[in-house]
Scaffold this active site. Structure first.
Site, PDB file in Angstrom:
ATOM      1  N   SER A 190      15.231  26.110 -25.379  1.00  0.00           N
ATOM      2  CA  SER A 190      14.923  25.353 -26.603  1.00  0.00           C
ATOM      3  C   SER A 190      16.107  24.477 -27.016  1.00  0.00           C
ATOM      4  CB  SER A 190      14.607  26.342 -27.722  1.00  0.00           C
ATOM      5  OG  SER A 190      15.740  27.173 -27.926  1.00  0.00           O
ATOM      6  N   GLU A 211      18.318  21.182 -20.281  1.00  0.00           N
ATOM      7  CA  GLU A 211      16.892  20.869 -20.083  1.00  0.00           C
ATOM      8  C   GLU A 211      16.157  21.490 -21.260  1.00  0.00           C
ATOM      9  OE1 GLU A 211      15.290  19.177 -17.649  1.00  0.00           O
ATOM     10  OE2 GLU A 211      17.056  18.690 -16.466  1.00  0.00           O
ATOM     11  N   CYS A 245       6.857  22.966 -20.998  1.00  0.00           N
ATOM     12  CA  CYS A 245       7.745  22.042 -21.737  1.00  0.00           C
ATOM     13  C   CYS A 245       7.229  20.610 -21.699  1.00  0.00           C
ATOM     14  CB  CYS A 245       9.156  22.117 -21.182  1.00  0.00           C
ATOM     15  SG  CYS A 245       9.233  21.793 -19.419  1.00  0.00           S
ATOM     16  N   GLU A 335       7.854  21.625 -31.749  1.00  0.00           N
ATOM     17  CA  GLU A 335       7.090  21.778 -30.510  1.00  0.00           C
ATOM     18  C   GLU A 335       6.115  22.948 -30.680  1.00  0.00           C
ATOM     19  OE1 GLU A 335       9.706  23.433 -27.606  1.00  0.00           O
ATOM     20  OE2 GLU A 335       8.657  22.511 -25.934  1.00  0.00           O
TER      21      GLU A 335
HETATM   22  P1  NAD Z   1      15.256  29.882 -25.502  1.00  0.00           P
HETATM   23  O1  NAD Z   1      16.141  28.749 -25.830  1.00  0.00           O
HETATM   24  O2  NAD Z   1      14.869  30.821 -26.581  1.00  0.00           O
HETATM   25  O3  NAD Z   1      15.925  30.813 -24.354  1.00  0.00           O
HETATM   26  C1  NAD Z   1      16.381  30.279 -23.132  1.00  0.00           C
HETATM   27  C2  NAD Z   1      17.468  31.179 -22.576  1.00  0.00           C
HETATM   28  O4  NAD Z   1      18.559  31.207 -23.471  1.00  0.00           O
HETATM   29  C3  NAD Z   1      17.052  32.617 -22.337  1.00  0.00           C
HETATM   30  O5  NAD Z   1      17.586  33.048 -21.102  1.00  0.00           O
HETATM   31  C4  NAD Z   1      17.679  33.376 -23.496  1.00  0.00           C
HETATM   32  O6  NAD Z   1      18.069  34.692 -23.151  1.00  0.00           O
HETATM   33  C5  NAD Z   1      18.906  32.539 -23.802  1.00  0.00           C
HETATM   34  N1  NAD Z   1      19.258  32.567 -25.229  1.00  0.00           N
HETATM   35  C6  NAD Z   1      18.395  32.682 -26.276  1.00  0.00           C
HETATM   36  N2  NAD Z   1      19.081  32.646 -27.444  1.00  0.00           N
HETATM   37  C7  NAD Z   1      20.385  32.503 -27.122  1.00  0.00           C
HETATM   38  C8  NAD Z   1      21.577  32.388 -27.877  1.00  0.00           C
HETATM   39  N3  NAD Z   1      21.557  32.450 -29.211  1.00  0.00           N
HETATM   40  N4  NAD Z   1      22.744  32.240 -27.218  1.00  0.00           N
HETATM   41  C9  NAD Z   1      22.782  32.182 -25.871  1.00  0.00           C
HETATM   42  N5  NAD Z   1      21.685  32.292 -25.100  1.00  0.00           N
HETATM   43  C10 NAD Z   1      20.502  32.448 -25.705  1.00  0.00           C
HETATM   44  O7  NAD Z   1      13.996  29.234 -24.789  1.00  0.00           O
HETATM   45  P2  NAD Z   1      12.677  29.949 -24.294  1.00  0.00           P
HETATM   46  O8  NAD Z   1      11.914  30.429 -25.462  1.00  0.00           O
HETATM   47  O9  NAD Z   1      12.993  30.920 -23.207  1.00  0.00           O
HETATM   48  O10 NAD Z   1      11.911  28.710 -23.615  1.00  0.00           O
HETATM   49  C11 NAD Z   1      11.095  27.856 -24.329  1.00  0.00           C
HETATM   50  C12 NAD Z   1      11.819  26.558 -24.640  1.00  0.00           C
HETATM   51  O11 NAD Z   1      12.371  26.008 -23.469  1.00  0.00           O
HETATM   52  C13 NAD Z   1      10.870  25.490 -25.159  1.00  0.00           C
HETATM   53  O12 NAD Z   1      11.516  24.779 -26.194  1.00  0.00           O
HETATM   54  C14 NAD Z   1      10.640  24.578 -23.965  1.00  0.00           C
HETATM   55  O13 NAD Z   1      10.295  23.268 -24.280  1.00  0.00           O
HETATM   56  C15 NAD Z   1      11.970  24.649 -23.310  1.00  0.00           C
HETATM   57  N6  NAD Z   1      11.840  24.358 -21.889  1.00  0.00           N
HETATM   58  C16 NAD Z   1      12.369  23.217 -21.379  1.00  0.00           C
HETATM   59  C17 NAD Z   1      12.198  22.939 -20.036  1.00  0.00           C
HETATM   60  C18 NAD Z   1      12.762  21.721 -19.411  1.00  0.00           C
HETATM   61  O14 NAD Z   1      12.758  21.667 -18.190  1.00  0.00           O
HETATM   62  N7  NAD Z   1      13.226  20.752 -20.148  1.00  0.00           N
HETATM   63  C19 NAD Z   1      11.505  23.824 -19.237  1.00  0.00           C
HETATM   64  C20 NAD Z   1      10.982  24.968 -19.799  1.00  0.00           C
HETATM   65  C21 NAD Z   1      11.164  25.243 -21.123  1.00  0.00           C
END
Ligand code: NAD
Length: 459
Positions: A190, A211, A245, A335
Site C-alpha cells: 500500500s 510498487e 492492484c 482504493e
Molecule cells: P501492505 O502495505 O499492508 O503490506 C505489504 C507488506 O508490507 C507486507 O509484507 C507487510 O507485512 C508489510 N508491512 C505492513 N505494514 C508495515 C509496516 N508498518 N512497516 C513495515 N512493513 C509493513 O499491503 P497489502 O495489504 O499486503 O497489499 C495491498 C496493497 O498493495 C494495495 O494497496 C495494492 O494496490 C498494493 N499492491 C500494489 C502492487 C503493485 O504492483 N503496484 C501489487 C499488489 C498490491
C-alpha cells in the site's frame, strides 16, 4: 538452527563479497533450479493460494505460477545478453576513448511482498534480483501464510541460504528488517506502508522501488463497444476477488450509454458466476475478516444496482455495482480493493477532469472507446502508471512493458529486462586511450577566441 537477522545479513554479505553471484553461470543455475522446483510444486502452490483465500486454480495458474515460470524462462534465456557491458557512443570531449555501461549488482537486497498475488509478487522481483547478481532477503506476506510457507520451502530447496533467504513474519519483522542497512529495497504494497519504507530507506540513502496502489479509473465513452467493454471490465474487476492492484476501481461512463453498460455488466456477472455467485468456484474470497468488514462498510448508505449481499462466515462479497457514489462518499476516498464497482456518469470533458484530477496519479487507467482521438486525449491528458485501451489488467502480463506506478502509485518499474535493470547499478566507465593526450584541458588554460570556439563544439 535459525539465524538471527544480523547473522543472515552477515552471511549474505560475505557470500556477495565472495563474487559468486557475479558469475553469470551461477545466476543462471540458480534460476534454472528455481524453475525446476516451481514446476514440480505448481499444484501445491495453487493449493496454498486456495487455502489462503479460495483463489480459483485457473487464476492461480494464469496470474501466478505461469507468470513466474515465464519470467524465469525469459531471464534464463536473456541473461547473457542482458549482463554484457553495453558500449555507448563516446564523447568527443574524451577523444580518444571507448565508453561503456557495466551492470553491477547492488549487493544485498531486501524484498517485501504483499498478500494479494502472494506468489507472483514475491517471486517476480526475486527473479530480477537474482538475474542481476544480488543476494536477497525476501519477506512474503503474513496474511497468506500457506503461500508464504511454500515460497519458503521452494527457495530453501532450490537455492543456497547465503544467496537467498526467506524470512516470514508480519509488521514487526518487516520493521526490524528495515532497520538494517540494505543496498536496495524493493517494496510492493500500500502507499501508506510504502511511505514508511521510503522514510526508513532515506535514513541510509538506500535506493528503492515502490510498487504501490491507487484508484484506477475505467472510462467508457459513448462510442465504446459496450458488450465487449462490460465483459472485459467484469473480468478485470472480479479476477482475484477484485483484490488486484491494477483492477478498475471505478467506472466513468458517458451518460448516454450508462444504462446499456449497466445491463451489460449485470449480464456478464451472471454469465460468468451464475445467479448465485457464492456457489461459483471462480470467485476468490476476501483475504480475511477485517478486509471483508472494511469493504462491506464502504457500501453503507450507497445505492446498490446489483449484488451487495456478503457472507461474513466465508469472507465472501459478490460482484457489486454501486450507482453514482459522490466524491466524498466512503467508497470514493481510497482504493477499494474488492469486487465493488462504483458507476459514475459524465457528460463533458470537464466532468472527467473533475474526477481524474481529483485523485492522485493511479497505478492504472483504462479507456473503452472506438474513437481514436478520444483514446489519444485520455492517454496524453492524464498521468498514471500504465493501462490499456479497450481492455483491463492485461498490460501487466507483457514482459516487454515496464510495470510500475507514478507519483503516489509508485516509484520505479520491473518485469522482464526492466527487472534486471532495476536491480543493477549502471556503472559508467570511460576507457581512455594512451596514445593521445590533448594538452588543452590542463592548466595554464588558454582562453583565446579560437580555442574557446573549439571547446564549445566538443560538448
Ligand atoms: P501492505 O502495505 O499492508 O503490506 C505489504 C507488506 O508490507 C507486507 O509484507 C507487510 O507485512 C508489510 N508491512 C505492513 N505494514 C508495515 C509496516 N508498518 N512497516 C513495515 N512493513 C509493513 O499491503 P497489502 O495489504 O499486503 O497489499 C495491498 C496493497 O498493495 C494495495 O494497496 C495494492 O494496490 C498494493 N499492491 C500494489 C502492487 C503493485 O504492483 N503496484 C501489487 C499488489 C498490491
Amino acid at each position: 538452527m535459525i539465524n538471527s537477522i544480523s547473522e543472515t545479513l552477515q552471511e549474505q554479505r560475505t557470500f556477495y563479497r565472495s563474487q559468486r553471484t557475479k558469475e553469470i553461470t551461477y545466476r543462471k543455475k540458480a534460476l534454472q533450479k528455481l524453475e525446476k522446483v516451481v514446476l514440480a510444486q505448481e499444484d501445491a502452490i495453487c493449493e496454498a493460494m486456495y487455502l489462503d483465500f479460495k483463489k480459483p486454480k485457473f487464476e492461480s495458474l494464469v496470474s501466478e505460477t505461469q507468470v513466474v515460470l515465464a519470467e524465469l524462462r525469459n531471464s534464463i534465456k536473456k541473461l547473457e545478453f542482458w549482463t554484457k557491458p553495453q558500449k555507448v557512443t563516446a564523447s568527443w570531449a574524451n577523444f580518444p576513448s571507448a565508453d561503456w555501461v557495466y551492470y553491477e549488482p547492488y549487493g544485498t537486497v531486501f524484498i517485501i511482498a504483499p498478500w494479494n498475488y502472494p506468489f507472483q509478487l514475491a517471486m517476480l522481483p526475486l527473479i530480477g534480483a537474482i538475474a542481476a547478481g544480488n543476494t536477497i532477503v525476501l519477506k512474503p506476506s503474513e496474511l497468506t501464510p500457506n503461500t508464504s510457507k511454500i515460497i519458503h520451502d521452494i527457495v530453501e530447496t532450490a537455492l543456497e541460504t547465503a544467496h537467498v533467504t526467506i524470512i516470514e513474519g508480519g509488521v514487526e519483522i518487516s520493521q526490524k528488517l528495515l532497520q538494517e542497512k540494505w543496498d536496495y529495497i524493493f517494496f510492493t504494497g500500500s502507499s501508506r506502508v510504502g511511505q514508511i519504507v521510503y522514510e526508513s530507506a532515506a535514513k541510509t540513502l538506500t535506493p528503492v522501488t515502490l510498487e504501490l496502489g491507487g484508484k484506477n479509473p475505467c472510462i467508457v465513452d459513448e462510442t465504446a463497444a459496450l458488450p465487449l467493454a462490460a465483459k472485459r471490465i467484469v473480468w478485470g474487476k472480479c479476477l482475484n476477488g477484485g483484490q488486484t492492484c491494477v483492477a478498475p476501481d471505478y467506472i466513468l461512463v458517458h451518460k448516454d450509454v450508462k444504462d446499456k453498460l449497466v445491463s451489460e455488466l449485470i449480464k456478464y456477472i451472471t454469465l460468468f458466476f451464475g445467479s448465485t455467485p457464492e456457489t461459483s468456484a471462480d470467485l476468490a474470497r476476501m483475504v480475511n475478516a477485517q478486509h471483508y468488514q472494511s469493504l462491506m462498510h464502504l457500501l453503507e448508505g450507497e445505492e446498490i444496482l446489483f449484488g451487495g449481499k456478503g457472507n461474513a462466515a466465508d469472507n465472501f462479497i459478490p460482484p457489486t455495482l454501486v450507482n453514482e457514489p459522490t466524491l466524498n462518499s466512503k467508497l470514493m476516498q481510497g482504493e477499494i480493493f474488492g469486487p465493488i464497482l462504483p458507476i459514475i456518469s459524465y457528460e463533458s470533458e470537464a466532468d472527467l477532469d473533475q474526477y481524474l484530477f481529483h485523485f492522485e496519479k493511479p497505478l492504472a487507467a483504462y479507456i473503452f472507446s472506438n474513437n481514436k482521438k478520444n483514446q489519444a486525449k485520455i492517454l496524453s491528458r492524464y498521468s498514471f502508471g500504465g493501462g490499456a485501451v479497450n481492455d483491463t489488467v492485461v498490460q501487466y502480463v507483457s514482459k516487454h512493458l515496464p510495470f510500475g506506478g507514478v507519483g503516489k502509485s509508485g516509484l520505479g518499474a520491473y518485469h522482464g529486462k526492466t527487472s534486471f535493470i532495476t536491480f543493477s547499478h549502471k556503472k559508467s566507465i570511460v576507457k581512455k586511450w594512451r596514445w593521445l593526450d590533448i594538452p588543452l584541458r590542463y592548466p595554464p588554460y588558454n582562453l583565446s577566441e579560437t580555442i574557446t570556439k573549439k571547446i564549445k563544439k566538443l560538448f
